[in-house]
Design an enzyme around this catalytic site. Sequence first.
Site, PDB file in Angstrom:
ATOM      1  N   HIS A 236       0.803  -1.212   0.000  1.00 31.18           N
ATOM      2  CA  HIS A 236       0.000   0.000   0.000  1.00 31.18           C
ATOM      3  C   HIS A 236       0.840   1.269   0.000  1.00 31.18           C
ATOM      4  CE1 HIS A 236      -3.680   2.028  -0.516  1.00 31.18           C
ATOM      5  NE2 HIS A 236      -3.232   2.938   0.313  1.00 31.18           N
ATOM      6  N   TYR A 240       1.632   5.317  -2.550  1.00 31.66           N
ATOM      7  CA  TYR A 240       1.938   6.716  -2.229  1.00 31.66           C
ATOM      8  C   TYR A 240       3.324   7.101  -2.725  1.00 31.66           C
ATOM      9  CZ  TYR A 240      -2.473   6.777  -0.059  1.00 31.66           C
ATOM     10  OH  TYR A 240      -3.820   6.704   0.099  1.00 31.66           O
ATOM     11  N   HIS A 387     -10.017   0.979 -10.740  1.00 33.65           N
ATOM     12  CA  HIS A 387      -9.628   2.007  -9.767  1.00 33.65           C
ATOM     13  C   HIS A 387      -8.185   2.446  -9.965  1.00 33.65           C
ATOM     14  CE1 HIS A 387      -8.491   3.885  -5.988  1.00 33.65           C
ATOM     15  NE2 HIS A 387      -7.594   2.938  -5.829  1.00 33.65           N
ATOM     16  N   PHE A 388      -7.261   1.489 -10.006  1.00 39.21           N
ATOM     17  CA  PHE A 388      -5.870   1.954  -9.978  1.00 39.21           C
ATOM     18  C   PHE A 388      -5.384   2.441 -11.348  1.00 39.21           C
ATOM     19  CE2 PHE A 388      -4.930  -2.787  -9.895  1.00 39.21           C
ATOM     20  CZ  PHE A 388      -4.319  -2.870 -11.135  1.00 39.21           C
ATOM     21  N   HIS A 389      -6.165   2.186 -12.400  1.00 36.45           N
ATOM     22  CA  HIS A 389      -5.801   2.856 -13.647  1.00 36.45           C
ATOM     23  C   HIS A 389      -6.200   4.338 -13.619  1.00 36.45           C
ATOM     24  CE1 HIS A 389      -4.839  -1.129 -15.232  1.00 36.45           C
ATOM     25  NE2 HIS A 389      -4.155  -0.497 -16.151  1.00 36.45           N
ATOM     26  N   ARG A 450     -10.632  -9.776 -12.151  1.00 31.45           N
ATOM     27  CA  ARG A 450      -9.416  -9.186 -12.689  1.00 31.45           C
ATOM     28  C   ARG A 450      -8.436 -10.306 -13.038  1.00 31.45           C
ATOM     29  NH1 ARG A 450      -6.205  -6.716  -7.440  1.00 31.45           N
ATOM     30  NH2 ARG A 450      -4.691  -6.194  -9.031  1.00 31.45           N
ATOM     31  N   ARG A 451      -7.309  -9.975 -13.641  1.00 30.02           N
ATOM     32  CA  ARG A 451      -6.191 -10.902 -13.836  1.00 30.02           C
ATOM     33  C   ARG A 451      -6.606 -12.214 -14.475  1.00 30.02           C
ATOM     34  NH1 ARG A 451      -2.651 -10.513  -8.237  1.00 30.02           N
ATOM     35  NH2 ARG A 451      -1.466  -8.767  -8.949  1.00 30.02           N
TER      36      ARG A 451
END
Lengths: 597, 52, 168
Positions: A236, A240, A387-389, A450-451
């Site tokens: 995580h 950041y 989300h993370f794209h 996913r994946r």
Amino acid sequence: MSEQLESGAPTFLDDYPKEAAVVKAALWSSFIALALGAVFGVIQALHRTNILRLIDSTDYYTVLTAHGVLMVVSFTIFFLVGLFTWATVRSFDRGVESIRYTWTWYGLMVAGTLMAVVAILGGFVPQTDISADVLFTFYAPMQAHPLFYGGLTIFVIGTWLAGADWFWSWRAWKAENPDERIPLQAFMVLTTMLMWYIATIGIAIAVVVFLLPWSLGIFDQINPLLTRTLFWFWGHPVVYFWLMPAYLLWYTVLPTISGGRLFSDPLARGVFVLFLLLSTPVGIHHQYVDPGIAEGFKVIAMTNTMFLLLPSLLTAFTVVASVEHGARQRGGTGLFGWLRALPWRDPAFTGMMLAGLMFAAGGFSGMINAGMNINYLIHNTIWVPGHFHLTVGTAVALTFMAATYWLWPQLTNRRLFSRPIALAQVVIWFVGMGLMSNAMHVMGLFGVPRRTAEPQYEGFEFVTSFGSITELRLQLAIGGTLLFISTVLFVSNIALSAGAPKLSGLGKPLSEPLSGAHDSPEILDNLKLWFGIAFVLVVLAYSLPLASIISRGGVLGPGVDPVPMIIEPLGATLEPLVASLQPLLGRLAAVVGGVGA
Amino acid sequence: MSGENTVREIGHDEFDPYGTLALILIYFAILSVMWVFMYFVEFLGNDLTVLA
Amino acid sequence: MNIHNYEKLWLVLAMVMIIGFISTVVYGATAVGIEMVNDEGGTIDSTALEEDDRFAEPRVERVGDNEYEAYVVARQFIFEPDPIEIPANSTLTFYVTSPDVIHGFEVVGTNANAMVIPGEVTELTVELNEPGEYGILCNEYCGGGHHTMEGKLIVQPEDEFEQGGNDE
């Protein structure tokens, strides 16, 4: 928009030619990773939507591993070290202490990347035992070739030494300027690196103590929950680590290019301190639906995660206010009319603003991910990559590309090859990601995983409440293709800029904050204090869960054998391959006197 | 520091970012409504909630 | 320290929102009774599942009036038993484990969604009221055949289940 290019000021290259060479090398490493990652990305987007299948589905996972590692390790972190070197040198206004040392850590990072990439791409070559089809998360007991773990280790050591380089500059600067506040950009670099030192404890233990010796056959068994938890200890805060360079650009560069000044330096410092404190004791929120972890630990992780929203929400206000300040200085008026006064034709400005807008959307899906029990709805569905794209894939990636349009001329003394292409590029990224990410979020709500190479199952179909899966797949594929085109435009624009004529006076000084460093309490600059508190918070958040996992399963697991991830196309069984590895493992084990494989 | 497009200099005390406040309040409203929708409709309205 | 009043207002609103999110989740956990998968499933030697009375023969067992337990093995690249059959209006507890790598266990289109980790037993309980069929899929990458790993959960009308499913 030529007025922004002709300030007449000297550039970073004029002032610090040796450092500019390192920054350029790091950025090029980053862009090469981005270009390769984009090729693998578009292959996946077309494959899993069944539009165009160029590869065998078993090879999809090699492609996915390469895409993940190249994008979120190589692209992001090489850009970070380049940017942070620039920011440290620029804001202290002094060159690095030893350019040989600087090239050393850069060299280590390159060597580490090459090792890991060779291990991953070995997955395409059936004749070799080298392979690492374990994805970016490399969950044991899936086992990659030792080269993969070794490469990661060397890469991370490179980043540690890079951080030490910037602390070294700080010490030297402080000796000469004992009473001055740490310049804002350097402050951001140093707090981010303190966060990184704490975060990488997790990955270092997972890889060096467990996975690397295990892959060499020194011991056989492993506790998969333990290595998985150590992965997320780092997994995580690393997000950041990707995001902080983008924040640095939003806080210190975006106000200037919008024609204004940063609204509040003290608040920016406060935000980076909050990230240092809260980024790490949250990793268990990736494990909300894991067995073997008590619900209480999950509640603590959720609470910390929710409070970690605070610095991002504060950033939204401060950054938008700084941009509004620019708009008003440029003559903008009205409640929303000021938005029209902004330099939308500047690709650096527009790119960063679109990145910020997508981050606002990604922030929302992140809030859902953080909400403990609602995780059942979206865990490991394609909602998560959706989300993370938006976050790393746009807030970070698009900001990096936009900032490159601003920074590159100052590193090369050459103008950008084409500003109109650059402007089109950032808009194409925004549109492409809008389509792809929207389709991913919606499909995730219907349970599409996913994946997965072929989310087309024999025994059931996905039930949609609106739209059809076919439409959503098409949307995803179109979005992914646009992103690929956008990447090609970006990388070729930068490459072609090498042919532009040399100019002088392309430097672009940064504006001073409206509320400067002297308004902020001295205690904000007490890095030892914040590091100490951050460390204690991590110990509090992780010691009990880790103790519990170890007492349940043992350090080396409750009895779990390794499963080497060498996938032979055509679906052959793993057994002959495992057998072919046995002698190698046995020899290595014998050498170190461990138990034979 | 002022760019060439600056038509006026605005200092800290004379600057009220009310446009930003308006935008951020809209964002706040969107987040709140979407959260309620996602939690109470999409999640609690979904099949097979894990009860133990 | 010079913080604008609007910024202070936003700070307060942001805190309100964060506390609102946490309260919603706590409401779901207490008033609705949603429990997270946790450490109560216990550990298991994943190299010796055949010696475990639950997982040696993956199956569904009736443990009380309208209460059933399913002992499920998720392995490369199948779920056992398949299909999982259960009568409507019953409470079903899944116990899922893996003899090889980490898998996912997702009843497609529902909230029943958890990780399966070798060495650990995932325990989750759901209520099945209406007859119907659900897909089950693995949502954590588990190797080259990951995309073929699927199964089925069949909720039968109560009267039909008594005839068809009693002879196990």
